[in-house]
Every structure is written in C-alpha cells, then in structure tokens.
Design an enzyme around this catalytic site. Sequence first.
Site, PDB file in Angstrom:
ATOM      1  N   HIS A  79       0.947  -1.234   0.014  1.00 14.59           N
ATOM      2  CA  HIS A  79      -0.050  -0.055  -0.087  1.00 14.59           C
ATOM      3  C   HIS A  79       0.823   1.182   0.085  1.00 14.59           C
ATOM      4  CE1 HIS A  79      -3.110  -2.985   0.755  1.00 14.59           C
ATOM      5  NE2 HIS A  79      -2.533  -3.181   1.638  1.00 14.59           N
ATOM      6  N   GLU A  98      -2.391   0.606   7.947  1.00 16.01           N
ATOM      7  CA  GLU A  98      -1.573  -0.522   7.395  1.00 16.01           C
ATOM      8  C   GLU A  98      -0.345  -0.049   6.578  1.00 16.01           C
ATOM      9  OE1 GLU A  98      -3.103  -3.319   4.728  1.00 16.01           O
ATOM     10  OE2 GLU A  98      -1.547  -4.438   4.519  1.00 16.01           O
ATOM     11  N   HIS A 114       2.745  -7.052   4.649  1.00 16.49           N
ATOM     12  CA  HIS A 114       1.562  -6.506   4.917  1.00 16.49           C
ATOM     13  C   HIS A 114       1.009  -6.652   6.391  1.00 16.49           C
ATOM     14  CE1 HIS A 114      -0.045  -5.791   0.704  1.00 16.49           C
ATOM     15  NE2 HIS A 114       1.142  -6.295   0.501  1.00 16.49           N
ATOM     16  N   GLU A 133       1.847 -11.454   5.727  1.00 16.91           N
ATOM     17  CA  GLU A 133       0.779 -10.973   6.767  1.00 16.91           C
ATOM     18  C   GLU A 133       1.253 -10.897   8.075  1.00 16.91           C
ATOM     19  OE1 GLU A 133      -1.836  -9.277   5.194  1.00 16.91           O
ATOM     20  OE2 GLU A 133      -2.446 -10.390   3.505  1.00 16.91           O
TER      21      GLU A 133
END
Length: 176
Positions: free
Chosen positions: A9, A24, A77, A141
Amino acid sequence: MKIFLDPGHGGNNPGARGPNGIREADVNLDIALRTGRLLQSEGYSVRFSRVGDESVSLQRRAMLANEWGADYFVSIHCNSNINPIYTGTETFYYREGSVSESFALQVNTSLVAEIDTRDRGISQANFAVLRLTDMPAILVETAFISNPQEAALLAMPSFKQKCAIGISRGIITFTQ
Ligand SMILES: [Zn+2]
C-alpha cells in the site's frame, strides 16, 4: 544476494486501518525499513518498492524487482478482516511446489517464533506481485490490524522491530 522488500500500500491506498487508528501502509513501511536495515547489516543488498508514503502500482512493484534482478521478493502487509476476532500470522506464495512455497514456510515459521502470534501457516494465492515477479516471491501478513490486541502490538516500535527480526531471520536462514 539481492533482497527486494515491498511495503504494501502507500500514498492514495493506505490499506486497512486499525481500531486504534493506525494505517496499514505506515506499519508495513516501518517493518520493511527495519527489515532492510537488519539485512544490510548482514551484508545483503536491499531495495524497496517505496521508502515513503507513495502510491506505487502492483505492476510497478514487480517490475522494479525484475529490472533490478532481485534474488528474492518479500511483500510486507498486515492482515485484516471485518470480524475483529481473527488473529495470527500467515504467508502467501503463488505456485505450489515452488521455491517460493519453501521460502514462505521458512519466513512464516521464523516470524511466528519471534513474535509469538498464532501460526496460520502458508497458502497459495494469486496476488499480482507474486504472479508478476520473476524470482521467488512471498507476501507476509504479519498480524491482524483489525484485531484490537494485534493492532495495539502493531502500533509499538518494539513489536515492529520483532517482526523485522523474524522476517530477516527467515530470509537469512533460507538464503544461507
Ligand atoms: Zn495489505
């Protein structure tokens, strides 16, 4: 050894937001920069898809790694779910039976050992950055930003440093 780190992102895409307000994109970048510093101190050559709050397309992230000739690609992430009860750590790879799958297992295992989260294991996923990269590629993640307890951890510099230690240890173990 060239490691390409991809903080997920950024810019006009902040990713998920924690119940405590953390974004995030910011957490991913912080962990990626810490991971890069640890790898560089071990003699690795490191590049990033972004080093600030910038918009970078998924295609460009993969292209930057491919053009550099990275040996490994690691996208970082935080997980998120509309149900805040979900917790833990998981890592994705694109092709079953590939080097990426073994790499995912090593990094996920090293990360969980360091941050002591629930081990959700590794899974196959058709993510653009994994599909478009030419080298072994994984997407980590770290924890669930949608879970209040894990979001509180992801807000702490000490926890983000532990994430970086776990991820870098997995990379070092796998590539030595
Ligand atoms: Zn994300």
